[in-house]
Design a protein around this motif. Structure first.
Motif, PDB file in Angstrom:
ATOM      1  N   ILE A 298       0.837  -1.194   0.000  1.00  0.00           N
ATOM      2  CA  ILE A 298       0.000   0.000   0.000  1.00  0.00           C
ATOM      3  C   ILE A 298       0.874   1.247   0.000  1.00  0.00           C
ATOM      4  CG2 ILE A 298      -0.193  -0.043   2.541  1.00  0.00           C
ATOM      5  CD1 ILE A 298      -3.086   1.024   2.218  1.00  0.00           C
ATOM      6  N   VAL A 299       0.471   2.252  -0.763  1.00  0.00           N
ATOM      7  CA  VAL A 299       1.119   3.559  -0.689  1.00  0.00           C
ATOM      8  C   VAL A 299       0.132   4.484   0.004  1.00  0.00           C
ATOM      9  CG1 VAL A 299       2.140   5.488  -1.938  1.00  0.00           C
ATOM     10  CG2 VAL A 299       2.483   3.150  -2.764  1.00  0.00           C
ATOM     11  N   ASP A 300       0.570   5.003   1.154  1.00  0.00           N
ATOM     12  CA  ASP A 300      -0.305   5.805   2.002  1.00  0.00           C
ATOM     13  C   ASP A 300       0.220   7.246   1.988  1.00  0.00           C
ATOM     14  OD1 ASP A 300      -2.104   6.586   3.961  1.00  0.00           O
ATOM     15  OD2 ASP A 300      -1.052   5.623   5.607  1.00  0.00           O
ATOM     16  N   SER A 301       1.074   7.622   2.937  1.00  0.00           N
ATOM     17  CA  SER A 301       1.672   8.962   2.894  1.00  0.00           C
ATOM     18  C   SER A 301       2.619   9.092   1.696  1.00  0.00           C
ATOM     19  CB  SER A 301       2.447   9.243   4.186  1.00  0.00           C
ATOM     20  OG  SER A 301       3.625   8.473   4.229  1.00  0.00           O
ATOM     21  N   GLY A 302       3.171   7.955   1.253  1.00  0.00           N
ATOM     22  CA  GLY A 302       4.124   7.985   0.143  1.00  0.00           C
ATOM     23  C   GLY A 302       5.562   8.150   0.619  1.00  0.00           C
TER      24      GLY A 302
ATOM     25  N   ASP B 127      -1.084  -5.615   7.901  1.00  0.00           N
ATOM     26  CA  ASP B 127      -1.226  -6.011   9.295  1.00  0.00           C
ATOM     27  C   ASP B 127      -1.625  -4.860  10.203  1.00  0.00           C
ATOM     28  OD1 ASP B 127       1.408  -4.697   9.043  1.00  0.00           O
ATOM     29  OD2 ASP B 127       1.621  -5.266  11.140  1.00  0.00           O
TER      30      ASP B 127
HETATM   31  P1  IMP Z   1       3.597   5.256   3.769  1.00  0.00           P
HETATM   32  O1  IMP Z   1       5.064   5.466   3.953  1.00  0.00           O
HETATM   33  O2  IMP Z   1       2.776   6.149   4.680  1.00  0.00           O
HETATM   34  O3  IMP Z   1       3.127   5.364   2.342  1.00  0.00           O
HETATM   35  O4  IMP Z   1       3.255   3.839   4.338  1.00  0.00           O
HETATM   36  C1  IMP Z   1       3.557   2.709   3.709  1.00  0.00           C
HETATM   37  C2  IMP Z   1       3.496   1.514   4.648  1.00  0.00           C
HETATM   38  O5  IMP Z   1       2.642   1.752   5.776  1.00  0.00           O
HETATM   39  C3  IMP Z   1       2.888   0.363   3.925  1.00  0.00           C
HETATM   40  O6  IMP Z   1       3.866  -0.378   3.270  1.00  0.00           O
HETATM   41  C4  IMP Z   1       2.193  -0.394   5.025  1.00  0.00           C
HETATM   42  O7  IMP Z   1       3.078  -1.315   5.583  1.00  0.00           O
HETATM   43  C5  IMP Z   1       1.825   0.627   6.044  1.00  0.00           C
HETATM   44  N1  IMP Z   1       0.386   1.032   5.948  1.00  0.00           N
HETATM   45  C6  IMP Z   1      -0.128   2.176   5.453  1.00  0.00           C
HETATM   46  N2  IMP Z   1      -1.476   2.177   5.506  1.00  0.00           N
HETATM   47  C7  IMP Z   1      -1.834   0.998   6.052  1.00  0.00           C
HETATM   48  C8  IMP Z   1      -3.116   0.382   6.356  1.00  0.00           C
HETATM   49  O8  IMP Z   1      -4.226   0.914   6.118  1.00  0.00           O
HETATM   50  N3  IMP Z   1      -3.047  -0.855   6.917  1.00  0.00           N
HETATM   51  C9  IMP Z   1      -1.874  -1.495   7.182  1.00  0.00           C
HETATM   52  N4  IMP Z   1      -0.679  -0.970   6.895  1.00  0.00           N
HETATM   53  C10 IMP Z   1      -0.650   0.269   6.338  1.00  0.00           C
END
Ligand code: IMP
Ligand code: MG
Length: 183
Positions: free
Chosen positions: A99-103, A157
């Protein structure tokens, strides 16, 4: 459905159909090339193994483990806990993420792997949560775009739990508030 979930967001059948389509696109784009799939541990493993079996080009697998998460919220600090085993210099590299969330994780990875002089470097994510983006990330392949909800299953998770669910679902608020753990 698992009792800790409030809803199933993406069913097993939907996951399978979406991954089949991704595999077809990737196979067409990398036809006749050797593709290095870089799985981001641990969340991407279920997706990676299903996706890799849908790709018809030659494939090799490598892994990285990064840390930015503790519990439900991102700390914004990314660290490499486990690095690639092989060199990617001159290789076609596709990062496979759950998943890409904040990026922030992906933008760090792109920057880091980019310095190793791959022939090409692209991103494939099962899920995209664009509403929470803090760093712009060029994503070439997206399985599903989802709303801003905390999801688990199919690799994703909460405190290490729920990765083995064969679908993606939304965790109940009370489970997060109760900080459920597995020992
Ligand atoms: P980012 O750096 O915020 O984009 O986060 C990426 C990582 O956060 C992902 O690879 C996930 O492991 C974790 N993550 C982000 N959102 C979720 C969610 O809704 N459920 C579980 N893990 C998440
Ligand atoms: Mg992850």
């Amino acid at each position: 459905m698992h009792k800790d979930l409030q809803e199933v967001l993406i069913s097993t059948e939907e996951l399978s159909a979406g991954i089949e389509k991704l595999g077809e696109k990737i196979s067409a784009d990398y036809e006749g090339r050797c593709l290095t799939l870089v799985g981001v541990l641990k969340g991407s493993v279920f997706f990676l193994t299903d996706l890799a079996r849908r790709v018809t080009s030659d494939v090799r697998l490598d892994f990285m483990m990064l840390s930015s998460y503790s519990g439900e919220r991102s700390t914004g600090v990314v660290r490499i806990l486990l690095d690639l085993k092989e060199s990617i210099e001159g290789s076609d590299v596709l990062i496979v993420e759950d998943i890409v969330d904040s990026g922030l994780t992906m933008s760090y990875m792109l920057q880091n792997l980019g310095t190793r002089r791959p022939r090409s470097l692209e991103v494939c994510t099962l899920l995209d949560k664009p509403s929470r983006r803090r760093a712009e990330v060029p994503i070439k392949y997206t399985g599903f775009t989802i709303p801003d909800k905390f999801v688990v299953g199919y690799g994703l998770d909460y405190n290490g739990i729920y990765r083995n669910l064969p679908y993606v679902g939304v965790l109940k608020r009370e489970i997060i508030e109760g900080n459920k753990t597995c020992r």
